[in-house]
Scaffold this active site. Structure first.
Site, PDB file in Angstrom:
ATOM      1  N   THR A  23       0.864  -1.179   0.000  1.00  0.00           N
ATOM      2  CA  THR A  23       0.000   0.000   0.000  1.00  0.00           C
ATOM      3  C   THR A  23       0.902   1.231   0.000  1.00  0.00           C
ATOM      4  O   THR A  23       1.950   1.249   0.639  1.00  0.00           O
ATOM      5  CB  THR A  23      -1.026  -0.029   1.161  1.00  0.00           C
ATOM      6  OG1 THR A  23      -2.032   0.945   0.901  1.00  0.00           O
ATOM      7  CG2 THR A  23      -0.403   0.239   2.512  1.00  0.00           C
ATOM      8  N   CYS A  29      -3.369   6.778   8.350  1.00  0.00           N
ATOM      9  CA  CYS A  29      -4.003   5.465   8.284  1.00  0.00           C
ATOM     10  C   CYS A  29      -3.001   4.420   8.787  1.00  0.00           C
ATOM     11  O   CYS A  29      -1.819   4.690   8.899  1.00  0.00           O
ATOM     12  CB  CYS A  29      -4.375   5.119   6.853  1.00  0.00           C
ATOM     13  SG  CYS A  29      -5.480   6.307   6.078  1.00  0.00           S
ATOM     14  N   HIS A  46      -5.779  -1.494   4.787  1.00  0.00           N
ATOM     15  CA  HIS A  46      -5.382  -0.081   4.911  1.00  0.00           C
ATOM     16  C   HIS A  46      -6.551   0.641   5.600  1.00  0.00           C
ATOM     17  O   HIS A  46      -7.477   1.077   4.943  1.00  0.00           O
ATOM     18  CB  HIS A  46      -5.118   0.467   3.502  1.00  0.00           C
ATOM     19  CG  HIS A  46      -4.633   1.877   3.464  1.00  0.00           C
ATOM     20  ND1 HIS A  46      -3.765   2.328   2.492  1.00  0.00           N
ATOM     21  CD2 HIS A  46      -4.875   2.951   4.241  1.00  0.00           C
ATOM     22  CE1 HIS A  46      -3.516   3.617   2.679  1.00  0.00           C
ATOM     23  NE2 HIS A  46      -4.177   4.019   3.729  1.00  0.00           N
TER      24      HIS A  46
END
Lengths: 161, 206
Positions: A23, A29, A46
């Protein structure tokens, strides 16, 4: 070399060796990796928010630390992972902007990390390593073959945890 | 309060109004920027986009592209965030012009450069917001700007998370500006809360 599977914000997926999963540009996050080192099977979520019960619009399970971890675990078990094998690594939860201390809105990274750790504890999943907090973005890549989580950040040495 | 704007079924009319807001706001801001660097800065037609979170970073050249992000939180009659994003190269260029440095100087930003960038962000966002305020007759107060130099995805995660509390998509009014010769490229991104969209529409008699 296998393929690199990409996971976006509020999204999740699983992958097996020799493929890898990534990711890009994690900020506040948190990237949650769950994996079975024996089956060489891994998943990445995520997540954006700590708690699905505090939010009305909670249909997208991958958005939250609690439901995201549940869903990811579920997918891995369905794909043949052994529940007792599964371990975790996490990264992200940065505070991207320096803030005046009382602004809760900008402290979200820290809360995401806390919620993720609590959820893992609740599920009895061991957290093997983490690279969280501070004030910079991270791109992460996980290789189920070796169990290595590679962390890249701007102007910093590549880190493997 | 239930918002009158249904993000999945937004009307053409509302789109047009939001686009016009982007146009006027970014127009003013671009003029301010132009005066600051004493050069012509072009503005592209603003886009009003409804995006899934996973698509968000693609609008500014990918999650890993290096940007300077200046974030302002909005209070008063309108709540939300405003983001002024510059490609890192463009930010260097702007600083070089303002600080009278060599135009090819792309070394790390000094403290002085950083405060100059912050000030640019302040002036330009101020220009954007004051035109929005004039148009809507709404009171908009803004926080002290906050700055971060990092990957676009990481920086955008901050407003995205705010939005994720109320929905699974982000509606943003995005204006790109650029100057052909010197390549000063960047974006204004206005992300009001859903209730604030209602306020804006109401103030315009819609």
């Amino acid at each position: 070399m296998g393929e690199m599977i990409r996971v976006g914000m509020a999204d999740l997926n699983i992958c097996n060796s020799p493929n890898a999963i990534t990711t890009l540009g994690l900020g506040s996050c948190v990237g949650i990796i769950l994996y079975d080192p024996i089956k060489k099977l891994a998943g990445l979520a995520h997540i954006m928010l700590p708690d699905s019960t505090k939010v009305k619009m909670n249909e997208n399970k991958a958005k939250f630390a609690d439901t995201g971890t549940d869903l990811l675990l579920d997918l891995l078990l369905k794909a043949g992972a052994g529940k007792s094998n599964i371990v975790a690594k996490i990264a992200g939860g940065a505070q991207m902007f320096a803030f005046s201390s009382n602004n809760d809105m900008l402290r979200i990274g820290e809360r995401n990390v806390e919620a993720t750790k609590e959820k893992l504890k609740l599920l009895g999943i061991r957290l093997l390593a983490q690279d969280t907090g501070l004030n910079y973005g991270r791109t992460i890549e996980f290789y189920p073959e070796t169990g290595e989580l590679v962390i890249k950040a701007v102007g910093k040495e590549k880190k493997i945890i | 309060m239930v918002s009158k704007i249904d993000l999945d079924h937004i009307e053409m009319m509302q789109y047009d109004v939001l686009k016009e807001i982007g146009n006027i706001g970014a127009g003013n801001a671009t003029t301010a920027l132009s005066m600051l660097i004493n050069a012509k800065v072009d503005m592209k037609v603003p886009k009003v986009e409804l995006l899934e979170f996973r698509e968000l970073a693609d609008i500014v050249g990918g999650a890993e592209s290096l940007v300077v992000g200046i974030l302002i939180t909005l209070e008063g009659d309108i709540h939300g965030m405003m983001m002024f994003m510059l490609e890192k190269m463009s930010a260097h260029h702007l600083v070089n012009i303002l600080m009278g440095k060599n135009i090819d100087n792309f070394e790390e930003f000094t403290e002085m450069d950083l405060s100059a960038l912050m000030e640019i962000g302040n002036i330009i966002s101020g220009a954007y917001l004051s035109s929005l305020s004039q148009l809507t007759k709404l009171f908009i107060s803004s926080s002290v700007p906050l700055m971060s130099i990092d990957m676009a995805g990481a920086i955008l995660s901050v407003p995205a998370i705010e939005f994720s509390k109320v929905g699974d998509k982000a509606l943003l009014i995005q204006s790109q500006f650029g100057e052909n010769d010197t390549e000063v490229n960047g974006y204004f991104i206005l992300i009001p809360t859903l209730e604030s969209y209602d306020e804006i529409m109401k103030s315009l008699g819609l």
